[in-house]
Design a protein around this motif. Structure first.
Motif, PDB file in Angstrom:
ATOM      1  N   THR A 330      66.170  43.437  15.349  1.00 46.52           N
ATOM      2  CA  THR A 330      67.041  44.803  14.824  1.00 46.52           C
ATOM      3  C   THR A 330      67.741  44.454  13.452  1.00 46.52           C
ATOM      4  N   ASP A 331      67.772  45.553  12.609  1.00 41.37           N
ATOM      5  CA  ASP A 331      68.469  45.397  11.275  1.00 41.37           C
ATOM      6  C   ASP A 331      70.136  45.866  11.398  1.00 41.37           C
ATOM      7  N   ALA A 332      70.797  45.099  11.047  1.00 39.87           N
ATOM      8  CA  ALA A 332      72.461  45.523  10.984  1.00 39.87           C
ATOM      9  C   ALA A 332      72.678  46.251   9.482  1.00 39.87           C
ATOM     10  N   GLY A 333      73.134  47.465   9.799  1.00 37.29           N
ATOM     11  CA  GLY A 333      73.401  48.226   8.594  1.00 37.29           C
ATOM     12  C   GLY A 333      72.245  48.898   7.745  1.00 37.29           C
ATOM     13  N   GLY A 334      72.555  49.605   6.715  1.00 41.08           N
ATOM     14  CA  GLY A 334      71.215  50.190   6.256  1.00 41.08           C
ATOM     15  C   GLY A 334      70.502  50.989   7.050  1.00 41.08           C
ATOM     16  N   THR A 335      69.446  50.757   7.486  1.00 43.47           N
ATOM     17  CA  THR A 335      68.520  51.927   8.106  1.00 43.47           C
ATOM     18  C   THR A 335      68.877  51.623   9.718  1.00 43.47           C
ATOM     19  N   GLY A 336      69.353  50.423  10.140  1.00 47.11           N
ATOM     20  CA  GLY A 336      69.479  50.074  11.278  1.00 47.11           C
ATOM     21  C   GLY A 336      68.264  50.122  12.078  1.00 47.11           C
ATOM     22  N   GLY A 337      66.893  49.679  11.718  1.00 45.44           N
ATOM     23  CA  GLY A 337      65.675  49.861  12.321  1.00 45.44           C
ATOM     24  C   GLY A 337      65.657  48.863  13.538  1.00 45.44           C
ATOM     25  N   SER A 338      64.823  48.906  14.365  1.00 41.86           N
ATOM     26  CA  SER A 338      64.753  48.209  15.722  1.00 41.86           C
ATOM     27  C   SER A 338      63.245  47.983  15.963  1.00 41.86           C
ATOM     28  N   GLN A 339      62.789  47.116  16.585  1.00 41.17           N
ATOM     29  CA  GLN A 339      61.481  46.764  16.973  1.00 41.17           C
ATOM     30  C   GLN A 339      61.550  45.932  18.575  1.00 41.17           C
ATOM     31  N   ILE A 340      60.898  46.655  19.523  1.00 38.93           N
ATOM     32  CA  ILE A 340      61.017  46.015  20.861  1.00 38.93           C
ATOM     33  C   ILE A 340      59.557  45.486  20.869  1.00 38.93           C
ATOM     34  N   VAL A 341      59.436  44.021  21.066  1.00 33.24           N
ATOM     35  CA  VAL A 341      57.842  43.463  21.462  1.00 33.24           C
ATOM     36  C   VAL A 341      57.789  43.659  23.030  1.00 33.24           C
ATOM     37  N   LEU A 342      56.595  44.354  23.223  1.00 33.49           N
ATOM     38  CA  LEU A 342      56.161  44.538  24.551  1.00 33.49           C
ATOM     39  C   LEU A 342      55.099  43.630  24.882  1.00 33.49           C
ATOM     40  N   THR A 343      54.191  43.190  24.020  1.00 35.33           N
ATOM     41  CA  THR A 343      53.032  42.343  24.473  1.00 35.33           C
ATOM     42  C   THR A 343      52.652  41.737  22.858  1.00 35.33           C
TER      43      THR A 343
END
Length: 354
Positions: A330-343
């Motif tokens: 996850t990115d704090a601030g800015g766009t606040g994008g996130s990625q969850i790794v499933l595999t």
């Protein structure tokens, strides 16, 4: 005619008169040099020429040795005092901050490196990720450079239920049954298991088309294309890997080193030895901060680490040291994008191209 008088004691050739003294001979005072033959001549020479001068530079050499010995003793005392002061300040800062120490964080990364080194490669490298809670992507790659990708986007405001092959370990601090709201879609709920509704089981097959990657490399580093072969040829020594990755970054992007190294842990088909080297290199970067234990949006427990990006945003990764897998970013601030790794990892299962 012989002189009847006995010779005087001080006359040459006369035998010294015996001394009667109760003082032992070894304790008696030393005789006057003038009593020895030629003693008056030696005194006359000394009176005429003075005392002999010392050897050139002898006095200077002696004082230099004395000063050096004093300086060594003083430096030893100052060094001991400095070490004690530094240790006290370190402990005080840790107590004032109340944040996790860097030592446990480094140990966690090194433990993950040991786990990563024992990994095995297979026919396909495969990764499945959920981006910002509303876009699922998959990528397959082979050793000969071929790659396929798939993207699936659920309808807006729909319930999204997913499962992951990176199974969580239930803990009291991070229950796996707690739903998490999507950051980009507050009305969407992400649950770790599919009790009902559409199940996104770490695969977009059936909801998106698997297509070959053409016209570009399937991987990038700091915006630059990176081939499968280039990744496989990266060095397995941490120092050499850090140097090679830094040389691959665009000019003026030194702040991306931690992010580029972390990408080798999960978003690229790195060999086990390279993944281990990347973990060890990250453990020695001063910008990597350990945040303590933390669960990802699926409730999977892990250990959180963060590092800065050139944009001023701090990126946080949650890793599972027991499997060496990255669970989420996850990115704090800015766009606040996130990625969850499933595999993420190697498999012999080919992508479904039909």
């Amino acid at each position: 005619m012989a002189d009847p008088r006995p010779p005087a004691p001080d006359e040459p050739g006369s035998a010294p008169a015996p001394r009667s003294s109760s003082v032992p001979e070894q304790l008696q005072p030393a005789p006057d040099p003038r009593s020895f033959p030629g003693g008056d001549d030696l005194r006359a020479v000394r009176d005429l020429y003075g005392h002999p001068a010392p050897a050139p530079y002898a006095q200077a050499r002696v004082w230099r040795r004395v000063a050096a010995a004093r300086r060594r003793r003083r430096l030893a005392r100052l060094s001991a005092l400095s070490l004690a002061t530094a240790a006290a300040l370190t402990v005080a800062l840790m107590l004032v901050r109340g944040t996790p120490s860097a030592v446990p964080g480094r140990s966690i990364l090194l433990a993950a490196a040991s786990t990563a080194a024992s990994g095995q490669q297979a026919t396909y490298w495969h990764i499945s990720r959920l981006h910002d809670g509303d876009r699922l992507t998959e990528l397959w790659a082979t050793r000969d450079g071929r790659a396929w990708t798939c993207t699936s986007t659920p309808p807006a405001n729909s319930a999204l239920t997913i499962t992951s092959t990176l199974a969580p370990t239930p803990t009291a601090a991070a229950p796996t049954s707690t739903p998490a709201a999507s950051a980009s879609h507050p009305g969407r709920v992400i649950t770790p298991a599919p009790p009902s509704g559409p199940a996104y089981e770490g695969s977009c097959a059936g909801r998106g088309r698997v297509v070959p990657v053409t016209g570009r490399a399937p991987f990038t580093m700091a915006g630059r294309d990176l081939t499968f072969r280039q990744i496989q040829e990266l060095p397995a020594d941490p120092a050499a890997l850090k140097e090679r990755v830094a040389a691959m970054l665009p000019a003026g992007s030194a702040g991306l080193l931690a992010d580029a190294l972390s990408g080798l842990l999960w978003s690229k088909p790195s060999p086990p030895a390279v993944r281990a080297a990347a973990y060890r290199a990250l453990a020695d970067l001063p910008d990597v901060r350990y945040l303590g234990g933390r669960a990802d949006p699926l409730g999977r427990p892990g250990e959180a680490f963060s590092y800065p990006l050139p944009t001023g945003v701090r990126r946080t990764l949650i890793i599972d040291p027991a499997t060496s897998q990255v669970l989420a970013g996850t990115d704090a601030g800015g766009t606040g994008g996130s990625q969850i790794v499933l595999t993420a990892g190697w498999t012999d299962q080919a992508p479904n191209l039909h």
